[in-house]
Scaffold this motif. Structure first.
Motif, short mmCIF file in Angstrom:
data_model
loop_
_atom_site.label_atom_id
_atom_site.label_comp_id
_atom_site.label_asym_id
_atom_site.label_seq_id
_atom_site.Cartn_x
_atom_site.Cartn_y
_atom_site.Cartn_z
N ARG A 19 -6.00 8.45 4.03
CA ARG A 19 -6.61 7.31 4.73
C ARG A 19 -7.89 6.85 4.01
O ARG A 19 -8.12 5.66 3.82
N ASP A 23 -4.39 4.95 0.98
CA ASP A 23 -2.99 5.16 0.63
C ASP A 23 -2.12 5.63 1.79
O ASP A 23 -0.98 6.02 1.58
N LEU A 24 -2.64 5.59 3.01
CA LEU A 24 -1.87 6.05 4.16
C LEU A 24 -1.02 4.89 4.69
O LEU A 24 -1.56 3.87 5.12
N PRO A 25 0.31 5.01 4.66
CA PRO A 25 1.17 3.93 5.15
C PRO A 25 0.98 3.69 6.65
O PRO A 25 0.48 4.56 7.38
N LEU A 26 1.38 2.53 7.11
CA LEU A 26 1.20 2.15 8.51
C LEU A 26 1.86 3.15 9.46
O LEU A 26 1.25 3.56 10.45
N ALA A 28 2.42 6.26 9.06
CA ALA A 28 1.63 7.49 9.09
C ALA A 28 0.32 7.27 9.84
O ALA A 28 -0.16 8.18 10.52
N ASN A 29 -0.28 6.08 9.73
CA ASN A 29 -1.49 5.77 10.50
C ASN A 29 -1.21 5.85 11.99
O ASN A 29 -2.01 6.39 12.76
N GLU A 84 -0.67 -3.78 8.19
CA GLU A 84 -0.91 -2.96 7.00
C GLU A 84 -2.38 -2.86 6.67
O GLU A 84 -2.83 -1.90 6.13
N ARG A 85 -3.18 -3.84 6.95
CA ARG A 85 -4.63 -3.79 6.66
C ARG A 85 -5.39 -4.49 7.72
O ARG A 85 -5.23 -5.37 8.33
#
Length: 85
Positions: A19, A23-26, A28-29, A84-85
């Motif tokens: 995180r 580099d932590l994908p959505l 995984a978040n 995503e962001r």
């Protein structure tokens, strides 16, 4: 480089590292936020993660990119839209 603190603590430390790097994908978040609804991940004085502790409160809130998760008892509600962001 360091001794293990258990699979749950090690997984949390790795997810936090990803995180911080961005580099932590959505997905995984979202999973990380949900885990933090039910567990606390304390750190010791050296900054190392210690064994997680199950939350005893019936209400908890955790943020993820684009929204938040709210836990009341065993029910988890998503507020906002994951992004995503």
């Amino acid at each position: 480089e360091r001794p293990t603190r258990g699979s749950r603590a090690d997984g949390h430390a790795f997810a936090q590292w990803l995180r911080r790097r961005g580099d932590l994908p959505l997905a995984a978040n979202l999973e990380l936020a949900e885990a933090r609804l039910f567990w606390t991940f304390p750190t010791d004085t050296s900054g190392m993660a210690t064994a997680p502790v199950r939350r005893t409160s019936r209400v908890a809130v955790e943020r993820f990119p684009g929204g938040m998760l709210v836990r009341r008892g065993r029910r988890v509600t998503t507020l906002g839209r994951p992004s995503e962001r």
